[in-house]
Design an enzyme around this catalytic site. Structure first.
Site, PDB file in Angstrom:
ATOM      1  N   ASP A 205       0.385  -1.420  -0.100  1.00 59.55           N
ATOM      2  CA  ASP A 205      -0.095   0.026   0.378  1.00 59.55           C
ATOM      3  C   ASP A 205       1.051   1.046  -0.219  1.00 59.55           C
ATOM      4  OD1 ASP A 205      -1.585   1.619   0.594  1.00 59.55           O
ATOM      5  OD2 ASP A 205      -3.119   1.645   2.256  1.00 59.55           O
TER       6      ASP A 205
ATOM      7  N   ASP B 288      -3.689   2.842  -5.830  1.00 63.13           N
ATOM      8  CA  ASP B 288      -2.452   2.715  -5.072  1.00 63.13           C
ATOM      9  C   ASP B 288      -1.975   0.943  -4.158  1.00 63.13           C
ATOM     10  OD1 ASP B 288      -5.268   2.675  -3.238  1.00 63.13           O
ATOM     11  OD2 ASP B 288      -4.384   4.318  -1.179  1.00 63.13           O
ATOM     12  N   GLU B 289      -2.875   0.305  -4.283  1.00 65.46           N
ATOM     13  CA  GLU B 289      -2.539  -0.969  -3.456  1.00 65.46           C
ATOM     14  C   GLU B 289      -2.290  -2.000  -4.150  1.00 65.46           C
ATOM     15  OE1 GLU B 289      -5.487  -1.960  -0.166  1.00 65.46           O
ATOM     16  OE2 GLU B 289      -5.760  -0.115  -0.420  1.00 65.46           O
TER      17      GLU B 289
END
Length: 421
Positions: free
Chosen positions: A13, A109-110
């Protein structure tokens, strides 16, 4: 638990992603409370991410910018730039791909990374995670939190556990002592509403959920109850998808918060024409047709409702989608309150092929001709820009037609309104 293969999975993350990218590009922002938000002039004014300096003010991802400024009058607002965030997150993920071909995105974002087959080359899962952390920081000046575990659910739990720049390992040997003591809301798929319902059943921790009656959970939550019970017990075993694998979409849609309120059906039609065109083009690009059209509306009091219709013959044209959307609007909305945002979604998708089911009561020749016209218009727009071809209705009120919803389609990370960014 039956485990056919001991796997090593990372969940990575990028910490407070949008805000951190802005800090990386403009270092002085690290020293002030700062948040990334939408464009208030276009009434997209919500917080998308905040930096560490803003955290003590209890600013929450998804809240209106005006509310955030009341909590912190000195809060510095940076307008979101999705192209910039997409560029840097893709560059970071290129690093992940150097360690495995199994990289599954979970928003911008992950990502999950299955490094099982890389252990002999790069060392243990923790060693690989540490190396990825160092590289991302050294090459892009960004920090990432990483969870290392034997399945995707506990890998994500690990990355969420400690931020920023956290590194947490959850193993088959320690997951009961580690994870079972944590609040049940920490578990993937357990949102605010489910947490409240679980609390009503006196289920407060992941361990409480793991030891709960499956009969009771199925009665209260259906299949979802059994799913989250299996998650709590470490039984999640889904694969991290190959980088070449694309999950077929379950729906295709678009919505828009307009620059000014929509006060009547004529104004709504201008917006819905734009949105229907976007949905139709994306359906055709992905070679899908839809059998369900859904209209979503949010009024000026921020109350939201949806209304949908299942149709006998699958469609993929703007004119057909727009017609159904206008019917749904007429049936369900009286404009006592103006509309703040409106959306169109297509679902129950079926693959397009050369054979079409005919409807005895429609002019199939005219339908085919109209579809060809829409395809030609889209080709012209691809070559010369979206605004090279416009409908006459778009000239009536440019405030309602001043967007290319397909070209400007905004992507947010999965769950960005849950306050985790």
């Amino acid at each position: 638990m039956i485990q056919h293969e001991m796997r090593t999975i990372l969940h990575i993350d990028i910490n407070h992603c949008y805000a951190q990218i802005e800090e990386m590009l403009t270092p002085p922002l690290r020293d002030v409370p700062m948040a990334v938000g939408g464009d208030e002039s276009q009434r997209h004014g919500i917080i998308l991410a905040k930096n560490m300096k803003a955290k003590p003010f209890k600013i929450v991802t998804g809240e209106p910018i005006r509310n955030a400024l009341k909590k912190c009058p000195d809060l510095h607002i940076v307008q979101a730039d999705m192209k910039k965030y997409t560029y840097y997150t893709s560059k970071v993920k290129e690093i992940y791909h150097e360690y495995s071909d199994r990289v599954e995105d979970f928003g911008l974002d992950e990502a999950w990374v299955d490094v099982t087959d890389s252990l002999r080359i790069y060392g243990s899962g923790m060693q690989i995670a540490q190396e990825i952390q160092r590289r991302v920081y050294h090459e892009y000046g960004l920090t990432v939190s990483i969870g290392v575990s034997f399945n995707k659910v506990f890998a994500k739990l690990g990355s969420d556990y400690k931020k920023p720049s956290g590194l947490t390992e959850i193993t088959q040997e320690n997951f009961k002592t580690f994870a079972w003591q944590l609040p049940v809301s920490y578990l993937l798929m357990v949102g605010h509403a489910t947490t409240k319902k679980l609390h009503d059943l006196h289920i407060y921790t992941i361990g409480d959920l793991a030891c709960a009656s499956t009969t009771l959970l199925k009665q209260k939550f259906g299949k979802m109850g059994l799913l989250i019970w299996s998650y709590a017990n470490g039984m999640e075993a889904s694969e991290v998808t190959l980088e070449t694998f694309t999950t077929p979409p379950k729906s295709i849609g678009n919505s828009w918060t307009t620059p000014k309120d929509i006060t009547n059906a004529n104004e709504a039609r201008i917006v819905l024409e734009r949105l229907s065109n976007s949905v139709a083009c994306r359906l055709r690009e992905k070679e899908f047709m839809a059998k369900v059209i859904t209209l979503s509306v949010r009024d000026t009091n921020l109350h939201r409702f949806t209304h949908q219709r299942k149709i006998p013959v699958a469609i993929d044209t703007c004119s057909e989608i727009l017609q159904i959307a206008m019917q749904l609007l007429a049936e369900s909305y009286d404009f006592v309150l103006p509309i703040r945002s409106i959306g169109v979604h297509a679902s129950q998708l079926t693959k397009t092929n050369m054979y079409y089911q005919l409807n005895f009561f429609e002019d199939t020749v005219a339908k085919a001709k109209n579809r060809k016209i829409e395809i030609v218009v889209e080709d012209i727009r691809k070559k010369y820009g979206f605004y090279s071809v416009n409908s006459a209705s778009s000239l009536v009120d440019r405030a309602f037609s001043s967007v290319d919803p397909k070209g400007n389609h905004t992507i947010h990370p999965v769950g960005f309104l849950k306050g985790n960014s």
